[in-house]
Design a protein around this motif. Sequence first.
Motif, PDB file in Angstrom:
ATOM      1  N   THR A  54       1.101  -1.678  -0.307  1.00  0.00           N
ATOM      2  CA  THR A  54       0.217   0.187  -0.404  1.00  0.00           C
ATOM      3  C   THR A  54       1.206   0.770   0.527  1.00  0.00           C
ATOM      4  O   THR A  54       1.642   0.873  -0.361  1.00  0.00           O
ATOM      5  CB  THR A  54      -1.165   0.006   0.758  1.00  0.00           C
ATOM      6  N   TYR A  55       0.064   2.476  -0.309  1.00  0.00           N
ATOM      7  CA  TYR A  55       0.598   3.752   0.130  1.00  0.00           C
ATOM      8  C   TYR A  55       0.914   3.931   1.677  1.00  0.00           C
ATOM      9  O   TYR A  55       0.124   4.431   2.265  1.00  0.00           O
ATOM     10  CB  TYR A  55       0.180   4.758  -0.618  1.00  0.00           C
ATOM     11  N   GLN A  72      -1.691   7.106   2.524  1.00  0.00           N
ATOM     12  CA  GLN A  72      -3.165   6.935   2.485  1.00  0.00           C
ATOM     13  C   GLN A  72      -3.858   6.301   4.333  1.00  0.00           C
ATOM     14  O   GLN A  72      -4.995   6.814   4.077  1.00  0.00           O
ATOM     15  CB  GLN A  72      -3.295   5.563   1.883  1.00  0.00           C
ATOM     16  N   TRP A  73      -2.876   6.451   5.087  1.00  0.00           N
ATOM     17  CA  TRP A  73      -3.416   6.041   6.263  1.00  0.00           C
ATOM     18  C   TRP A  73      -3.535   7.149   7.522  1.00  0.00           C
ATOM     19  O   TRP A  73      -3.650   6.746   8.336  1.00  0.00           O
ATOM     20  CB  TRP A  73      -3.355   4.843   6.494  1.00  0.00           C
ATOM     21  N   LYS A  75      -5.038  10.367   8.095  1.00  0.00           N
ATOM     22  CA  LYS A  75      -6.029  10.332   8.039  1.00  0.00           C
ATOM     23  C   LYS A  75      -7.080  10.409   9.341  1.00  0.00           C
ATOM     24  O   LYS A  75      -7.197   9.258   9.407  1.00  0.00           O
ATOM     25  CB  LYS A  75      -6.509  10.842   6.972  1.00  0.00           C
ATOM     26  N   THR A  78      -7.685  -3.654   1.897  1.00  0.00           N
ATOM     27  CA  THR A  78      -6.678  -2.463   1.857  1.00  0.00           C
ATOM     28  C   THR A  78      -7.336  -1.926   0.094  1.00  0.00           C
ATOM     29  O   THR A  78      -7.735  -1.846  -1.074  1.00  0.00           O
ATOM     30  CB  THR A  78      -5.744  -3.747   1.442  1.00  0.00           C
ATOM     31  N   PRO A  79      -7.348  -0.690   0.944  1.00  0.00           N
ATOM     32  CA  PRO A  79      -7.603   0.598  -0.636  1.00  0.00           C
ATOM     33  C   PRO A  79      -6.401  -0.270  -2.182  1.00  0.00           C
ATOM     34  O   PRO A  79      -5.469  -0.684  -1.690  1.00  0.00           O
ATOM     35  CB  PRO A  79      -7.099   1.985  -0.655  1.00  0.00           C
ATOM     36  N   LEU A 129      -4.411  -0.514  -5.291  1.00  0.00           N
ATOM     37  CA  LEU A 129      -2.998  -0.314  -4.653  1.00  0.00           C
ATOM     38  C   LEU A 129      -2.386   0.193  -6.506  1.00  0.00           C
ATOM     39  O   LEU A 129      -3.357  -0.958  -7.700  1.00  0.00           O
ATOM     40  CB  LEU A 129      -1.852  -0.927  -4.850  1.00  0.00           C
ATOM     41  N   ARG A 157       0.839  -3.450   4.688  1.00  0.00           N
ATOM     42  CA  ARG A 157      -0.079  -3.496   6.010  1.00  0.00           C
ATOM     43  C   ARG A 157      -0.345  -4.497   6.851  1.00  0.00           C
ATOM     44  O   ARG A 157      -0.804  -5.700   4.890  1.00  0.00           O
ATOM     45  CB  ARG A 157      -1.602  -2.897   4.942  1.00  0.00           C
TER      46      ARG A 157
END
Length: 387
Positions: free
Chosen positions: A120-121, A124-125, A127, A164-165, A167, A175
């Motif tokens: 993942t990036y 992105q996590w 927030k 997971t969002p 990718l 993650r």
Amino acid sequence: MNGFTESGLDEDAFGASKGGIASFDAFPKTKKTYLTRGRDSSSWTALLLITCVYLSWSEITRWWTGQTTQTFSVEKGVSHDMQINIDIVVAMSCADLHVNMQDAAGDRTLAGDLLRKDPTYFGQWGKGKHTLGQGEYGLPGLEDLQDVHDQLGLAKKKKKFPKTPRLRGQGDACRIFGSLDGNKVQGDFHITARGHGYREFGQHLDHGRFNFSHHIQELSFGPYYPSLVNPLDNTVATTEEHFYKFQYYISIVPTIYTDDSSLLPLLEAVNRDTDHPAKSVFHSSHAVKTNQYAVTSQSHKVAENYIPGIFVKFDIEPITLTVAEEWGGFFPLLVRLVNVISGVMVAGGWCWQMFDWGMEIWGRKQRVREGMGMLRTFSSEQKMAFE
């Protein structure tokens, strides 16, 4: 005049009756000349009524919500297993990370083979995250005592880890999430770099690729209830150093929530015997068993001859916290309402009498000061004015 006499009318015909009873009153009244009109107390009465309604409503609301009590007791049951739920994002590639767990019994779990790893990036996590020990929700310690209904309601929600969002690209983070079953004893959970931590032949990661900055989405112990908030949930820790050691020390307290105090003996029996036939009571809508914990962090930079990484050391306290909600009967509620209303009215009456008495004393002093006395006397100028 106007034909009054011509009509044969007499003024005596309109006087008092000469025969029979002119008026009758079985209850003699005080003459109006002997009465003194008191002060208007309608506003005071309205205030007392509003106070009675407010206090009565408060009593009813308190009775309806119940009374929350918390009790600490020695852990009497012997449980061998404990589930660990983790969801963490580390700013390194999944292939460069190793996840392991070891407890005081000497059992080592290759957590990396049991947990799921998704690239993942890292950005992105971030927030809604906070740093441990900062902000309103960042203070370490046992989670604040919340309403039992809130805890039971949150425990009923979905019990799956979020996806997971999607990718796009290779990603710059990993993650790691899932649940582990371990022994219910003191233990360590740690994330290290490939080739560091445990002896692994033929594998070694360049030190310049170390970056153990991380976001913790979830870290809980016991059954997975993602909606229940724990001290390390939604926390972030970052560093620019390659050799950095994040250390978390956790003290776990088994906790039971129930909104039915009559279940307390059964809950205690089930907690003492894990094979009790009624063990499903902890999965009902009236009771839930989970684990709260307090956490402290001692993170710092380390030398190159030390092992960097993320280390979580946990210990289980030999006590159980029981949070129960109790209700009183309907008859005690009526007794309290009567006491509240009668107390307000009696106290209000006393206050009004004291106020009235004080105003009367003040009025007398004012009249004396003006030279009028109790029976009004006039000055010589006033007498001359009348003459």
